[in-house]
Design an enzyme around this catalytic site. Structure first.
Site, PDB file in Angstrom:
ATOM      1  N   GLU A 100       1.746 -11.807   5.444  1.00 40.76           N
ATOM      2  CA  GLU A 100       0.708 -11.129   6.219  1.00 40.76           C
ATOM      3  C   GLU A 100       1.145 -11.123   7.681  1.00 40.76           C
ATOM      4  O   GLU A 100       1.135 -12.157   8.351  1.00 40.76           O
ATOM      5  CB  GLU A 100      -0.639 -11.840   6.065  1.00 40.76           C
ATOM      6  N   HIS A 144       2.589  -7.125   4.129  1.00 45.99           N
ATOM      7  CA  HIS A 144       1.219  -6.659   4.342  1.00 45.99           C
ATOM      8  C   HIS A 144       0.772  -6.938   5.771  1.00 45.99           C
ATOM      9  O   HIS A 144       1.423  -7.661   6.508  1.00 45.99           O
ATOM     10  CB  HIS A 144       0.258  -7.357   3.364  1.00 45.99           C
ATOM     11  N   GLU A 174      -2.530   0.347   7.544  1.00 43.53           N
ATOM     12  CA  GLU A 174      -1.599  -0.713   7.166  1.00 43.53           C
ATOM     13  C   GLU A 174      -0.338  -0.160   6.512  1.00 43.53           C
ATOM     14  O   GLU A 174       0.777  -0.634   6.773  1.00 43.53           O
ATOM     15  CB  GLU A 174      -2.287  -1.690   6.212  1.00 43.53           C
ATOM     16  N   HIS A 230       0.835  -1.205   0.000  1.00 48.14           N
ATOM     17  CA  HIS A 230       0.000   0.000   0.000  1.00 48.14           C
ATOM     18  C   HIS A 230       0.870   1.255   0.000  1.00 48.14           C
ATOM     19  O   HIS A 230       2.028   1.202  -0.362  1.00 48.14           O
ATOM     20  CB  HIS A 230      -0.992  -0.053   1.148  1.00 48.14           C
TER      21      HIS A 230
END
Length: 403
Positions: A368, A304, A242, A227
């Site tokens: 993640e 992430h 995030e 992101h």
């Protein structure tokens, strides 16, 4: 299609079904151990894929009494099993939900994968069952979309159906922008780009060569802080974004790897869009891939933070796409280090066709790093202790991969 955690030893022992008063069809798959899953539509058939072998005692089909289906077909695919549900009526948006129920030793209940299918007239509240959990799919992008006739953006929501795609295309770009700002785990998204669309993007191709052994010294690694810029990623209850968690961890990881002799490049070093503001998902994701290809990297690692509608769900998971013989090995080395050294759930290694790990030529993973929707993990991930430890363990996994 997204396949979840790899659980090679898991075996399906039973497939059951039931219908409640609202005519919601529930399918429950009993599994001997933790297993990942995926749900997709194939014409008028709803498929539940579970990463587990089909036990010999499980029949190949079962009769069903429901307004939605008359039967289930259980298809053994060797390393995984597909429960096919031929539907009698077209589904509406958000008309099916899949989730898992953990093994309960106290009651003797096994690990279960559950699929709820709602008819047109039903309203789903999850009553009479554990809180539903959208499959732990990474929030790949929440960015605003750009009107561009040459590049079509196709967002696939976990609970959407093929029948709704036509309606989705009619939504205005302004509506999409507002929707994308709503960071709910019910909108866990995976970006899919048609091949013809991808071919129109500015694509950089590396030399196609990468090294997989011989230690870290001299290896070229590209780190992708997920992101950034106009795309905040998942958002915690306190407003933590995030994009502001992934970047500092990526910087710490870069420093550790460089201290060990690696040459490290980053897709972004500040809070920016890699392609540029208001880019389409295809442009933004390809721009990240291009960085790895430009420098002929030996490895690409995308960082992430996960999110779920169930605030109790937490843990680490590592995604890969099996385009080379080394993607899975890389994912396992990183996941094993994280799982063995943190007091959170091990959600395992998962296979997914996410753009950045599928389209890039070298071995790649998407990590993640816990759940921003879990209050305990949200507190952890904001602290330097968590960020430094996560970076160190990922570095150790990478180092082991090259050993």
């Amino acid at each position: 299609m997204l396949l979840g955690a790899v659980a090679q030893a898991a075996q399906i022992t039973d497939v059951k079904w039931g219908v409640n008063k609202a005519d919601v069809l529930r399918i429950v798959v009993d599994v001997t151990d933790t297993a990942g899953y995926a749900v997709d539509m194939e014409g008028d058939t709803l498929n539940l894929t579970v990463n587990a072998d089909k036990g010999a005692q499980v029949p190949h089909s079962k009769a069903v009494k429901s307004s939605l289906a008359d039967s289930l077909k259980i298809v053994d695919k060797g390393s995984y099993t597909v429960v096919r549900v031929p539907l009698k009526q077209r589904l509406l948006e958000k008309s099916y939900k899949a989730f898992v129920l953990k093994k309960d030793s106290a009651t003797g209940r096994p690990f279960r994968v559950v699929l709820d299918v709602m008819p047109r007239q039903a309203s789903y509240s999850g009553s009479g069952a554990a809180t539903t959990v959208v499959s732990n799919r990474p929030v790949v992008s929440n960015r605003p979309t750009k009107n561009n006739s040459s590049i079509k953006k196709n967002i696939v929501i976990k609970t959407s159906t093929a029948a709704d795609k036509k309606a989705d295309k009619k939504k205005s770009s302004s509506k999409n922008k507002n929707d994308n700002k709503k960071n709910t785990a019910a909108a866990k998204t995976e970006t899919k780009v048609n091949k013809s669309d991808a071919d129109k993007l500015a694509v950089i191709k590396g030399n196609g060569r990468f090294r997989t052994s011989g230690g870290l010294d001299g290896k070229i690694i590209t780190l992708d802080a997920g992101h950034g810029g106009s795309d905040p990623g998942a958002i915690g209850s306190d407003g933590t974004k995030e994009k502001n968690i992934t970047l500092p961890i990526a910087k710490m990881l870069k420093e550790i790897l460089e201290d060990k002799g690696a040459k490290v490049y980053m897709t972004r070093t500040t809070d920016v869009d890699v392609f540029g503001p208001n880019a389409s998902d295809a442009e933004e994701l390809q721009a990240r891939v291009n960085v790895g290809e430009k420098y002929n990297s030996d490895m690409f690692v995308s960082l992430h933070v996960n999110s779920s509608v169930n605030k109790n769900v937490g843990g680490f998971s590592t995604y890969y796409y099996p385009k080379t013989d080394n993607d899975l090995r890389l994912a396992k080395n990183i996941q094993n280090k994280l799982a063995a050294n943190f007091g959170v759930d091990d959600l395992g290694v998962r296979q997914a066709n996410f753009y950045v790990i599928k389209r890039i030529s070298m071995p790649a993973v998407l990590v993640e790093m816990c759940f921003i929707s879990n209050e305990k993990e949200l507190t952890l991930m904001k602290g330097q202790w968590f960020q430094k430890k996560t970076a160190r363990l990922i570095a150790e996994g990478i180092e082991k991969y090259f050993a």
